[in-house]
Design a protein around this motif. Sequence first.
Motif, PDB file in Angstrom:
ATOM      1  N   GLY A 118      -6.738   3.070  10.580  1.00 38.98           N
ATOM      2  CA  GLY A 118      -5.997   1.335  10.721  1.00 38.98           C
ATOM      3  C   GLY A 118      -4.652   1.683  10.812  1.00 38.98           C
ATOM      4  N   THR A 119      -4.046   0.787  10.633  1.00 37.97           N
ATOM      5  CA  THR A 119      -2.453   0.840  11.602  1.00 37.97           C
ATOM      6  C   THR A 119      -1.541   1.110  10.070  1.00 37.97           C
ATOM      7  OG1 THR A 119      -2.519  -0.996  12.518  1.00 37.97           O
ATOM      8  CG2 THR A 119      -0.536  -0.511  11.937  1.00 37.97           C
ATOM      9  N   PRO A 120      -0.788   2.325   9.927  1.00 37.68           N
ATOM     10  CA  PRO A 120      -0.158   2.546   9.031  1.00 37.68           C
ATOM     11  C   PRO A 120       1.108   1.658   8.577  1.00 37.68           C
ATOM     12  CG  PRO A 120      -0.300   4.131  10.204  1.00 37.68           C
ATOM     13  CD  PRO A 120      -0.654   3.129  11.277  1.00 37.68           C
ATOM     14  N   VAL A 121       1.610   1.566   6.562  1.00 37.68           N
ATOM     15  CA  VAL A 121       2.540   0.160   6.516  1.00 37.68           C
ATOM     16  C   VAL A 121       3.023   1.390   5.578  1.00 37.68           C
ATOM     17  CG1 VAL A 121       2.831  -0.738   4.223  1.00 37.68           C
ATOM     18  CG2 VAL A 121       0.803  -1.321   6.472  1.00 37.68           C
ATOM     19  N   PRO A 122       4.707   1.324   5.838  1.00 41.99           N
ATOM     20  CA  PRO A 122       5.865   2.548   5.268  1.00 41.99           C
ATOM     21  C   PRO A 122       5.243   1.868   3.190  1.00 41.99           C
ATOM     22  CG  PRO A 122       6.143   1.202   7.020  1.00 41.99           C
ATOM     23  CD  PRO A 122       5.477   0.749   6.863  1.00 41.99           C
ATOM     24  N   LEU A 123       5.326   3.127   2.949  1.00 39.97           N
ATOM     25  CA  LEU A 123       4.890   3.497   1.704  1.00 39.97           C
ATOM     26  C   LEU A 123       6.085   2.731   0.924  1.00 39.97           C
ATOM     27  CD1 LEU A 123       3.588   7.047   0.047  1.00 39.97           C
ATOM     28  CD2 LEU A 123       2.718   4.915  -0.440  1.00 39.97           C
ATOM     29  N   ALA A 124       6.725   2.766   1.695  1.00 38.52           N
ATOM     30  CA  ALA A 124       8.247   1.290   0.782  1.00 38.52           C
ATOM     31  C   ALA A 124       8.067   0.047   0.633  1.00 38.52           C
ATOM     32  CB  ALA A 124       9.732   2.476   0.912  1.00 38.52           C
ATOM     33  N   GLU A 125       6.827  -0.137   1.380  1.00 38.05           N
ATOM     34  CA  GLU A 125       6.356  -1.879   1.277  1.00 38.05           C
ATOM     35  C   GLU A 125       5.224  -2.008   0.018  1.00 38.05           C
ATOM     36  OE1 GLU A 125       5.609  -2.780   5.067  1.00 38.05           O
ATOM     37  OE2 GLU A 125       7.583  -2.028   6.109  1.00 38.05           O
ATOM     38  N   VAL A 126       5.056  -0.840  -0.674  1.00 43.40           N
ATOM     39  CA  VAL A 126       3.295  -1.398  -1.520  1.00 43.40           C
ATOM     40  C   VAL A 126       4.208  -0.415  -2.887  1.00 43.40           C
ATOM     41  CG1 VAL A 126       1.790  -1.325   0.589  1.00 43.40           C
ATOM     42  CG2 VAL A 126       2.876   1.221  -0.703  1.00 43.40           C
ATOM     43  N   ASP A 127       2.996  -1.070  -4.067  1.00 42.11           N
ATOM     44  CA  ASP A 127       2.422  -0.475  -4.981  1.00 42.11           C
ATOM     45  C   ASP A 127       1.924   0.529  -5.148  1.00 42.11           C
ATOM     46  OD1 ASP A 127       2.951   0.613  -7.803  1.00 42.11           O
ATOM     47  OD2 ASP A 127       2.538  -1.064  -8.547  1.00 42.11           O
ATOM     48  N   ALA A 128       2.485   1.500  -4.410  1.00 43.00           N
ATOM     49  CA  ALA A 128       0.838   3.316  -4.203  1.00 43.00           C
ATOM     50  C   ALA A 128       0.695   3.284  -5.938  1.00 43.00           C
ATOM     51  CB  ALA A 128       2.002   4.008  -3.338  1.00 43.00           C
ATOM     52  N   GLU A 129       1.167   3.021  -6.282  1.00 43.33           N
ATOM     53  CA  GLU A 129       0.076   3.380  -7.841  1.00 43.33           C
ATOM     54  C   GLU A 129      -1.206   2.213  -8.518  1.00 43.33           C
ATOM     55  OE1 GLU A 129       0.975   6.631  -9.956  1.00 43.33           O
ATOM     56  OE2 GLU A 129       3.183   6.732  -9.197  1.00 43.33           O
ATOM     57  N   ALA A 130      -0.817   1.006  -7.332  1.00 41.56           N
ATOM     58  CA  ALA A 130      -1.751  -0.632  -7.523  1.00 41.56           C
ATOM     59  C   ALA A 130      -2.555  -0.235  -6.720  1.00 41.56           C
ATOM     60  CB  ALA A 130      -0.947  -1.166  -7.768  1.00 41.56           C
TER      61      ALA A 130
END
Length: 220
Positions: A118-130
């Motif tokens: 898909g379209t990559p989303v910056p990790l800074a914008e998400v809670d990567a552990e959730a």
Amino acid sequence: MHPDLSPGKIVCVGRNYLAHASELGNDVPDEPLLFLKPPSTLIPGGEPILQPPGVGRVDFEGEVAFVVGRKGRFIREEEAWDYLSHVVPANDVTARDLQRADAQWTRAKGFDTFCPVGTPVPLAEVDAEALRVVTRVNGEVRQDAPVSDMAFPPPVVVSYISRIMTLEPGDLILTGTPEGVGPLVPWDEVEVEIPGVGSVLNPVRAAPGAPWPRPRTRSA
Ligand code: MG
């Protein structure tokens, strides 16, 4: 080809969710089980997954993927997130009968179109552990699992890969699929979603042509 991604390599983890390893009759390995998909497998959403003639069962595998943002080698687990820039849904399409027939998975995992992303989303914008990954075939949910179910979480995977090969900006890491994998047939539509991030939806089509002839062994 993909509008946002041109990875030098696509590194994948096999059997990283206990329930998925079990459904195919395997155990979770003692260490991450790595394999590569060639960059020529990559397609964006909307493009068809082409089922090659004569290969038997072709499965979807919905996965959480990460884009490498920084060059790294011997990355420590505590620093691993710093080396990842984006998260993106991916489908590790697999010719299951060929995977079972072969000692390694280059053929089963490597056909053109076998890596919708898909379209990559910056990790800074998400809670990567959730994060979680949800796969639908023709609108019906087939996989739904949180990344917290992984046997080897992303920092362990990143650190482990970097002990073997240099990770370069743009490389893709596919972190494994949860339980619920199943076959695709032409005219199916398969969607892998990471809720809050996005999804990649692809139709399935039969690739044109006849099954290729089996190469003959040169006789002695
Ligand atoms: Mg996979």
